[in-house]
Scaffold this active site. Structure first.
Site, PDB file in Angstrom:
ATOM      1  N   LYS A   1       1.401   4.310   7.164  1.00  0.00           N
ATOM      2  CA  LYS A   1       0.582   5.267   6.410  1.00  0.00           C
ATOM      3  C   LYS A   1       1.308   6.600   6.357  1.00  0.00           C
ATOM      4  O   LYS A   1       2.203   6.863   7.164  1.00  0.00           O
ATOM      5  CB  LYS A   1      -0.763   5.498   7.135  1.00  0.00           C
TER       6      LYS A   1
ATOM      7  N   SER B   1       0.814  -1.223   0.000  1.00  0.00           N
ATOM      8  CA  SER B   1       0.000   0.000   0.000  1.00  0.00           C
ATOM      9  C   SER B   1       0.845   1.270   0.000  1.00  0.00           C
ATOM     10  O   SER B   1       0.318   2.360  -0.142  1.00  0.00           O
ATOM     11  CB  SER B   1      -0.933   0.006   1.216  1.00  0.00           C
TER      12      SER B   1
END
Ligand SMILES: [Mg+2]
Lengths: 425, 143
Positions: free
Chosen positions: B100, B63
């Site tokens: 993230k 991701s």
């Protein structure tokens, strides 16, 4: 006015806190850390204590109901705890020039400055360790080591203090109140035997010991306990470096009449040396925290020179022959089968006086308590050194050094293959 | 070589490591080699700014490929440092360490993936997030 004070910084439920630092799912849950071979609980979280679990509780009895209580167990991960302990000391070292490691999760640190500054200084250390290591600590500050230890107990137990207690910053009445309620055996350096003798003379609380006649205490229990009395009054007697006198090492080594060249025989040698080293520890009333097992070839045999050694940090200071015998076997994989070793030995370092570390009971291995050590000792005294032995020292096939650790978390900080995993999803 | 700075060295501080220098120097003619004695580059010293608070972690998942962070890479993580807008952080989400990019906007906090296949996560306030550490370097193998 500038003061010199000492802080005792101590990690709450250290083993469990190390596990939690790398596993957020353990937060808020009852967590246990098990002894070698997953035998029984050696450390636990506050939530586990609330379930009524105590140190020494055997895991096989708890396991069937673990799921129902949300109880999680971990095998002891000494590499992780040792590395976190090192980091803990490094962070404290950034806040103080005088730091003395006291145990795996405790350190003394010196403070110089105004009394009002001591609280904020300790709070900065507490926050720094929480933020950079995710470890919760309690900090007690006092004019002496004994008072710093005592303040540390208060910091943990008095809810309003939130982990930091500056003894000298409390008002005199309140200090008296705390001391008059604190049982004498909870004072640093007062073991159960001393507590019993003191109780026989009506000294049952910290306040009573502080107010006792110092010379009387000296006659009753020796100069060490007299120092404790003076330290309770705020007079420093136990210096930061004084511990050094116990920090010597103990070596047991022998040259062989016939070179040893197989692991099997070396295993017997190590077991037997470990037990003799234990006898010496016992005779000095000390315990060891680190064991090095080593062997060497003859200095005249430069063709096949080899000097393997293995150093192990033990989970807690110990004089337990079972533990030390097992630890000494760590040499075996390091030696080369077929090489002719002419000398071997065991070096014990990080020695501390037995029973001088009451706060450490939590981490003590259960089998190390009384029991087998003294028993072996008695038999040896009666029937000679070789009359009884353990493991390979007793010429029996013993358990492998490899411990059973089925629920061990990864060694996140010391093994490349086991590093923390983070998810990108 | 000339002496430019003389000062007292504190004896109570942490031990200092001093590179080994040849000690026997011929009188009268200083060896030019002395000026070039130096230890090899120590990666630990240059990549780890805060040793006690630095941790390393392996990335699982893709991701963050848009940020140059691939599956199997290692991240150097500084714990305890205050996260800033745009930092790659390790956030605790549903009990898992998750990588993230942190966005501090006027209206709240957003955790962004660096791959269009993964959704962003919106949080009203930073205090509601548990940030374990800030990743400041990615070790990405090329072979
Ligand atoms: Mg502790």
């Amino acid at each position: 006015m500038s003061k010199h004070l000492l802080a005792l910084v101590d990690v709450n439920s250290f083993y469990v806190s190390c596990e939690r630092a790398f596993d957020p799912t353990l937060e808020g849950r009852p967590v246990l850390v098990l002894s070698n071979n997953d035998g029984c609980a050696v450390a636990m979280s506050a939530e586990a204590k609330e379930l009524g679990i105590t140190v020494g509780a055997p895991w096989f009895k708890l396991a069937p109901n673990a799921q129902r209580h949300g109880l999680v167990a971990r095998s002891s991960n000494y590499e992780l705890y040792g590395d976190m302990s090192h980091r803990f000391l490094q962070v404290i070292g950034e806040h103080s020039h005088e730091v003395e490691k006291y145990s795996i999760d405790e350190a003394f640190a010196g403070y110089g400055g105004p009394l009002q500054g001591a609280g904020p200084w300790a709070e900065r250390i507490r926050r720094d360790i929480a933020e950079r290591l995710s470890l919760p600590v309690g900090i007690g500050v006092g004019a002496t080591k004994t008072l710093a230890k005592l303040a540390n107990l208060a910091a943990k137990r008095v809810p309003g203090m939130r982990g930091v207690c500056v003894w000298d910053g409390l008002d005199a009445e309140y200090r008296d109140w705390v001391m008059s309620r604190l049982p004498v055996q909870q004072i640093w350096g007062v073991g159960p035997r001393s507590a019993k003798k003191l109780a026989a003379h009506g000294v049952t609380t910290a306040a009573a010991l502080r107010d006792a006649d110092a010379q009387f205490v000296r006659r009753l229990l020796g100069v060490t306990m007299m120092r404790t009395v003076l330290e309770l009054r705020g007079q420093p007697c136990i210096q930061l470096e004084e511990e050094r006198e116990f920090r010597d090492s103990l070596v047991f080594s022998r040259s062989f009449s016939t070179p040893v060249s197989t692991r099997e025989i070396m295993a017997q040698v190590m077991a037997s040396y470990a037990q003799r080293a234990c006898t010496r520890l016992n005779s000095r009333s000390t315990e060891a925290k680190t064991l090095t097992a080593w062997a060497m070839t003859s200095q005249f045999n430069s063709a096949a020179e080899d000097s393997p050694s293995a150093t192990l940090s033990l989970p807690a200071p110990t004089n337990d022959p079972v533990l030390l015998t097992r630890a000494a076997q760590a040499l075996l994989p390091r030696m080369t089968e077929g090489t002719r070793y002419t000398k071997a030995g065991i070096t014990l370092t990080d020695l501390s006086p037995r029973g001088a570390q009451p706060a450490f009971d939590l981490f003590a291995e259960p089998q190390q308590d009384k029991g087998i050590g003294p028993l072996l000792q008695q038999v040896r005294e009666k029937s000679g050194t070789d009359a009884i032995g353990m493991g390979r020292g007793g010429m029996r096939t013993a358990a492998e050094w490899e411990m059973r650790r089925e629920m061990m978390s990864p060694r996140y900080t010391t093994r490349w293959q086991e590093m923390l995993e983070v998810h990108a999803r | 070589m000339s002496i430019q700075d003389i000062r007292a060295v504190p004896v109570t501080g942490p031990a200092m490591e001093v590179p080994m220098m040849p000690t026997a120097v011929q009188a009268g003619f200083p060896s030019p080699a002395l000026d070039f004695v130096h230890e090899s580059i120590n990666l630990q010293e240059h990549l780890v700014y805060d040793p006690p608070a630095t941790f390393i972690a392996r990335v699982s998942g893709d991701s963050m490929v848009g940020a140059g962070i691939s599956h199997g890479d290692q991240l150097l993580i500084h714990k305890g440092t205050r996260p800033r807008d745009g930092d790659v952080v390790i956030a605790v989400l549903d009990g898992q360490f998750t990588v993230k990019r942190l966005r501090l906007t006027g209206t709240g906090v957003r955790l962004e993936a660096a791959n269009p296949e993964y959704p962003d996560i919106e949080v009203p306030e930073l205090s509601e997030l548990s940030i374990w550490g800030v990743a400041y370097m990615c070790l990405h193998g090329l072979r």
